[in-house]
Design a protein around this motif. Sequence first.
Motif, PDB file in Angstrom:
ATOM      1  N   LEU A  93       6.598   8.462  10.331  1.00 59.15           N
ATOM      2  CA  LEU A  93       5.466   8.563  11.252  1.00 59.15           C
ATOM      3  C   LEU A  93       4.666   7.264  11.318  1.00 59.15           C
ATOM      4  O   LEU A  93       4.159   6.873  12.369  1.00 59.15           O
ATOM      5  CB  LEU A  93       4.558   9.708  10.766  1.00 59.15           C
ATOM      6  CG  LEU A  93       3.529  10.275  11.716  1.00 59.15           C
ATOM      7  CD1 LEU A  93       4.211  10.892  12.919  1.00 59.15           C
ATOM      8  CD2 LEU A  93       2.697  11.337  10.988  1.00 59.15           C
ATOM      9  N   THR A  94       4.560   6.559  10.175  1.00 58.89           N
ATOM     10  CA  THR A  94       3.775   5.334  10.141  1.00 58.89           C
ATOM     11  C   THR A  94       4.648   4.087  10.308  1.00 58.89           C
ATOM     12  O   THR A  94       4.164   2.969  10.167  1.00 58.89           O
ATOM     13  CB  THR A  94       2.995   5.232   8.807  1.00 58.89           C
ATOM     14  OG1 THR A  94       3.899   5.482   7.726  1.00 58.89           O
ATOM     15  CG2 THR A  94       1.877   6.252   8.753  1.00 58.89           C
ATOM     16  N   GLY A  95       5.933   4.296  10.576  1.00 56.77           N
ATOM     17  CA  GLY A  95       6.815   3.165  10.852  1.00 56.77           C
ATOM     18  C   GLY A  95       7.122   2.304   9.636  1.00 56.77           C
ATOM     19  O   GLY A  95       7.324   1.099   9.760  1.00 56.77           O
ATOM     20  N   LEU A  96       7.160   2.921   8.451  1.00 57.35           N
ATOM     21  CA  LEU A  96       7.381   2.144   7.228  1.00 57.35           C
ATOM     22  C   LEU A  96       8.808   2.275   6.681  1.00 57.35           C
ATOM     23  O   LEU A  96       9.079   1.824   5.561  1.00 57.35           O
ATOM     24  CB  LEU A  96       6.386   2.578   6.142  1.00 57.35           C
ATOM     25  CG  LEU A  96       4.922   2.168   6.326  1.00 57.35           C
ATOM     26  CD1 LEU A  96       4.045   2.837   5.269  1.00 57.35           C
ATOM     27  CD2 LEU A  96       4.754   0.662   6.260  1.00 57.35           C
ATOM     28  N   GLU A  97       9.728   2.893   7.463  1.00 64.41           N
ATOM     29  CA  GLU A  97      11.074   3.161   6.927  1.00 64.41           C
ATOM     30  C   GLU A  97      11.710   1.919   6.309  1.00 64.41           C
ATOM     31  O   GLU A  97      12.279   1.984   5.227  1.00 64.41           O
ATOM     32  CB  GLU A  97      12.031   3.682   8.013  1.00 64.41           C
ATOM     33  CG  GLU A  97      11.680   5.028   8.573  1.00 64.41           C
ATOM     34  CD  GLU A  97      11.092   4.908   9.951  1.00 64.41           C
ATOM     35  OE1 GLU A  97      10.322   3.943  10.176  1.00 64.41           O
ATOM     36  OE2 GLU A  97      11.397   5.761  10.805  1.00 64.41           O
ATOM     37  N   ALA A  98      11.609   0.792   7.023  1.00 62.91           N
ATOM     38  CA  ALA A  98      12.321  -0.408   6.581  1.00 62.91           C
ATOM     39  C   ALA A  98      11.784  -0.960   5.267  1.00 62.91           C
ATOM     40  O   ALA A  98      12.501  -1.666   4.555  1.00 62.91           O
ATOM     41  CB  ALA A  98      12.240  -1.479   7.673  1.00 62.91           C
ATOM     42  N   VAL A  99      10.525  -0.670   4.944  1.00 63.05           N
ATOM     43  CA  VAL A  99       9.925  -1.271   3.749  1.00 63.05           C
ATOM     44  C   VAL A  99       9.574  -0.234   2.683  1.00 63.05           C
ATOM     45  O   VAL A  99       8.948  -0.557   1.684  1.00 63.05           O
ATOM     46  CB  VAL A  99       8.646  -2.074   4.105  1.00 63.05           C
ATOM     47  CG1 VAL A  99       8.991  -3.259   4.981  1.00 63.05           C
ATOM     48  CG2 VAL A  99       7.623  -1.179   4.791  1.00 63.05           C
ATOM     49  N   ALA A 100      10.019   1.010   2.881  1.00 59.44           N
ATOM     50  CA  ALA A 100       9.607   2.098   1.986  1.00 59.44           C
ATOM     51  C   ALA A 100      10.004   1.832   0.539  1.00 59.44           C
ATOM     52  O   ALA A 100       9.337   2.285  -0.384  1.00 59.44           O
ATOM     53  CB  ALA A 100      10.199   3.423   2.451  1.00 59.44           C
ATOM     54  N   HIS A 101      11.082   1.090   0.308  1.00 56.89           N
ATOM     55  CA  HIS A 101      11.521   0.860  -1.069  1.00 56.89           C
ATOM     56  C   HIS A 101      11.223  -0.549  -1.541  1.00 56.89           C
ATOM     57  O   HIS A 101      11.814  -1.051  -2.490  1.00 56.89           O
ATOM     58  CB  HIS A 101      13.002   1.219  -1.205  1.00 56.89           C
ATOM     59  CG  HIS A 101      13.213   2.706  -1.026  1.00 56.89           C
ATOM     60  ND1 HIS A 101      12.943   3.617  -2.009  1.00 56.89           N
ATOM     61  CD2 HIS A 101      13.580   3.422   0.064  1.00 56.89           C
ATOM     62  CE1 HIS A 101      13.152   4.845  -1.556  1.00 56.89           C
ATOM     63  NE2 HIS A 101      13.538   4.745  -0.294  1.00 56.89           N
ATOM     64  N   ARG A 102      10.264  -1.173  -0.841  1.00 58.71           N
ATOM     65  CA  ARG A 102       9.763  -2.467  -1.322  1.00 58.71           C
ATOM     66  C   ARG A 102       8.471  -2.246  -2.091  1.00 58.71           C
ATOM     67  O   ARG A 102       7.725  -1.314  -1.824  1.00 58.71           O
ATOM     68  CB  ARG A 102       9.499  -3.394  -0.132  1.00 58.71           C
ATOM     69  CG  ARG A 102      10.630  -4.369   0.088  1.00 58.71           C
ATOM     70  CD  ARG A 102      10.442  -5.160   1.352  1.00 58.71           C
ATOM     71  NE  ARG A 102       9.172  -5.876   1.403  1.00 58.71           N
ATOM     72  CZ  ARG A 102       8.759  -6.557   2.463  1.00 58.71           C
ATOM     73  NH1 ARG A 102       9.510  -6.589   3.547  1.00 58.71           N
ATOM     74  NH2 ARG A 102       7.603  -7.184   2.450  1.00 58.71           N
ATOM     75  N   ARG A 103       8.180  -3.130  -3.040  1.00 55.69           N
ATOM     76  CA  ARG A 103       6.960  -2.988  -3.839  1.00 55.69           C
ATOM     77  C   ARG A 103       5.738  -3.300  -2.985  1.00 55.69           C
ATOM     78  O   ARG A 103       5.746  -4.227  -2.177  1.00 55.69           O
ATOM     79  CB  ARG A 103       7.035  -3.900  -5.062  1.00 55.69           C
ATOM     80  CG  ARG A 103       8.085  -3.379  -6.011  1.00 55.69           C
ATOM     81  CD  ARG A 103       8.363  -4.207  -7.231  1.00 55.69           C
ATOM     82  NE  ARG A 103       9.599  -3.701  -7.810  1.00 55.69           N
ATOM     83  CZ  ARG A 103       9.661  -2.695  -8.674  1.00 55.69           C
ATOM     84  NH1 ARG A 103       8.560  -2.102  -9.082  1.00 55.69           N
ATOM     85  NH2 ARG A 103      10.821  -2.284  -9.138  1.00 55.69           N
ATOM     86  N   ALA A 104       4.700  -2.492  -3.176  1.00 54.69           N
ATOM     87  CA  ALA A 104       3.523  -2.588  -2.314  1.00 54.69           C
ATOM     88  C   ALA A 104       2.841  -3.949  -2.422  1.00 54.69           C
ATOM     89  O   ALA A 104       2.147  -4.373  -1.494  1.00 54.69           O
ATOM     90  CB  ALA A 104       2.537  -1.476  -2.647  1.00 54.69           C
ATOM     91  N   GLY A 105       3.043  -4.656  -3.546  1.00 58.29           N
ATOM     92  CA  GLY A 105       2.447  -5.974  -3.719  1.00 58.29           C
ATOM     93  C   GLY A 105       2.953  -6.989  -2.710  1.00 58.29           C
ATOM     94  O   GLY A 105       2.304  -8.014  -2.476  1.00 58.29           O
ATOM     95  N   THR A 106       4.111  -6.723  -2.086  1.00 62.39           N
ATOM     96  CA  THR A 106       4.666  -7.669  -1.124  1.00 62.39           C
ATOM     97  C   THR A 106       4.204  -7.346   0.298  1.00 62.39           C
ATOM     98  O   THR A 106       4.591  -8.037   1.243  1.00 62.39           O
ATOM     99  CB  THR A 106       6.213  -7.637  -1.141  1.00 62.39           C
ATOM    100  OG1 THR A 106       6.636  -6.343  -0.639  1.00 62.39           O
ATOM    101  CG2 THR A 106       6.759  -7.804  -2.544  1.00 62.39           C
ATOM    102  N   PHE A 107       3.372  -6.305   0.450  1.00 62.11           N
ATOM    103  CA  PHE A 107       2.985  -5.856   1.793  1.00 62.11           C
ATOM    104  C   PHE A 107       1.907  -6.746   2.413  1.00 62.11           C
ATOM    105  O   PHE A 107       1.027  -7.240   1.728  1.00 62.11           O
ATOM    106  CB  PHE A 107       2.438  -4.421   1.726  1.00 62.11           C
ATOM    107  CG  PHE A 107       3.512  -3.369   1.700  1.00 62.11           C
ATOM    108  CD1 PHE A 107       4.798  -3.672   1.302  1.00 62.11           C
ATOM    109  CD2 PHE A 107       3.225  -2.070   2.083  1.00 62.11           C
ATOM    110  CE1 PHE A 107       5.787  -2.697   1.275  1.00 62.11           C
ATOM    111  CE2 PHE A 107       4.205  -1.091   2.057  1.00 62.11           C
ATOM    112  CZ  PHE A 107       5.487  -1.403   1.650  1.00 62.11           C
ATOM    113  N   SER A 108       1.969  -6.898   3.737  1.00 61.42           N
ATOM    114  CA  SER A 108       0.891  -7.538   4.468  1.00 61.42           C
ATOM    115  C   SER A 108      -0.261  -6.550   4.595  1.00 61.42           C
ATOM    116  O   SER A 108      -0.114  -5.361   4.291  1.00 61.42           O
ATOM    117  CB  SER A 108       1.372  -7.940   5.858  1.00 61.42           C
ATOM    118  OG  SER A 108       1.624  -6.767   6.622  1.00 61.42           O
TER     119      SER A 108
END
Lengths: 279, 243
Positions: free
Chosen positions: B114-129
């Motif tokens: 729903l929030t369009g995060l599929e591609a980054v769901a298994h990345r660590r949140a520290g790398t998020f913009s």
Amino acid sequence: MRALVRVLVRVPVRRTVAGHAGVTVTRVVASEWTKLAGLRAPVWVVVATVAAAAALAAVLGMFLRPGDGGSGATLVVSGHLLVQLGPLVLGVLVGAGEYGAGTATTTFTAVPRRLPVLAAQVAVTAVVALGTAAAAVAAAAWATAGVRAGSGLALDLGDGETARVLAGYVLSLTGVALLGLGLGALLRRPAAAFGAAALLLVVVDHLLATNPGRVTDTVRALLPGAGSRLLLDDAGLASLDAASLGPDLGPWGGGVVLGLWVAGLLAAAALRLRRGDVV
Amino acid sequence: MISVTALTKRYGPTTAVDGLTFTAPSGAVTGFLGPNGAGKSTTMRMIVGLERPTSGTATVDGRPYAELAAPLRTVGVMLDVRSAHPGRTAFRHLLAQARTHGIPRSRVDEVIALTGLEAVAHRRAGTFSLGMGQRLGIAGALLGDPGTLILDEPVNGLDPDGVLWVRDLVRRLAAEGRTVLLSSHLMHELALCADRVVVIGQGRLLADATVPELVDGTEGGSLEEAYLQLTAGAVQYRGGDVR
């Protein structure tokens, strides 16, 4: 009739929402486990603790000379002073980690009653520390097998003293993990928690040791570091007590002292959590 | 519905929130406005039980937040952009939240989609913009499919596409009869998505009105103009003129 029984025995009427959709202690434990297992640091701490226990025991075993005294069990637990850093770090990470990373907001909006979170952290930390300490004993026993065979040091689990020393090692490491958790949850800053733990476990004891006497020896016996008595064999306890003017705690008393420190710190952390703001 | 009554918060000699009373009705988006330091975040944190009020009460659907049996199923909350541990993946972060309420893993996947995060769901949140962090916060707020949403600066850091998405999302949630309380500094954005606004300054209520009521009573004829006139006396941090 059932309603009457409920009133009489004060059984709360179980709300459907609480049973199926709401927060329960079991669910909070599952959540805390998911959080801990989702980080790299705790996994490395566990691995490093087990490796350090084995390596230190093996290295100290190389310096054993005939007639040094000691037993197979005391050799296995001989790395304790440094090994306890592992469980301490684990506890502090669980207790203080949320506040530094800003995730306390997420955690406590999900569980606004707050105390179930601390209880779940105690459960998860105790289980992980217990498992780690048991693995550390096994690893150290394996790593010292050659030295023990060469010097004729037996490691017989059927022997009461051996079993007590090994169990004491596991219990004291678990206690130190919970001490770290209590300090972390109370102080909410990892650095402050490590500093306080270093003071309580090592520094104060060493300072007081320079000025022996009835008062200082009594204080030393009541510091959380008394938990390390748990891993002394009978000879070790005897020589320690002979040198001290403080109270005679017996083989398990040091563990009780550590347990009381843990209980006191967790109670203080619970009070702060209950009364104050989550910042 | 969110009801705030005579809510006060003091930190020593400083009064952050001062006898604040307002309601955010269901079926509407209520914009929550005020200059920096006006007490918006403190108020929101008191509503969800993170900070204890010095006095006064805050309730959601008539009950204090801390007494809700299933808070995440009643109220969705997004307060901090960095609400996930930097070392944990987005999926793990949401799963840990879901587990406190027995919310199934499939719902975690749903809010990720729903929030369009599929591609980054298994990345660590520290790398998020910043924008990805916002989306993760909104995903967490939607986990329990709650009837009330409290969102602090949800469009901050989002790209134009994300801003439009949040606007449509909160409009749709309100149209479904839910309560939405949303703070923002973006007046044009609020004019587009809010039904009513609550304006505070220095912890006190300055206005509580529908957007048309507020705009019609102002000379400039815009929400921004109305806001600037209301808060003129209550701004604590003001930049100097450029010479």
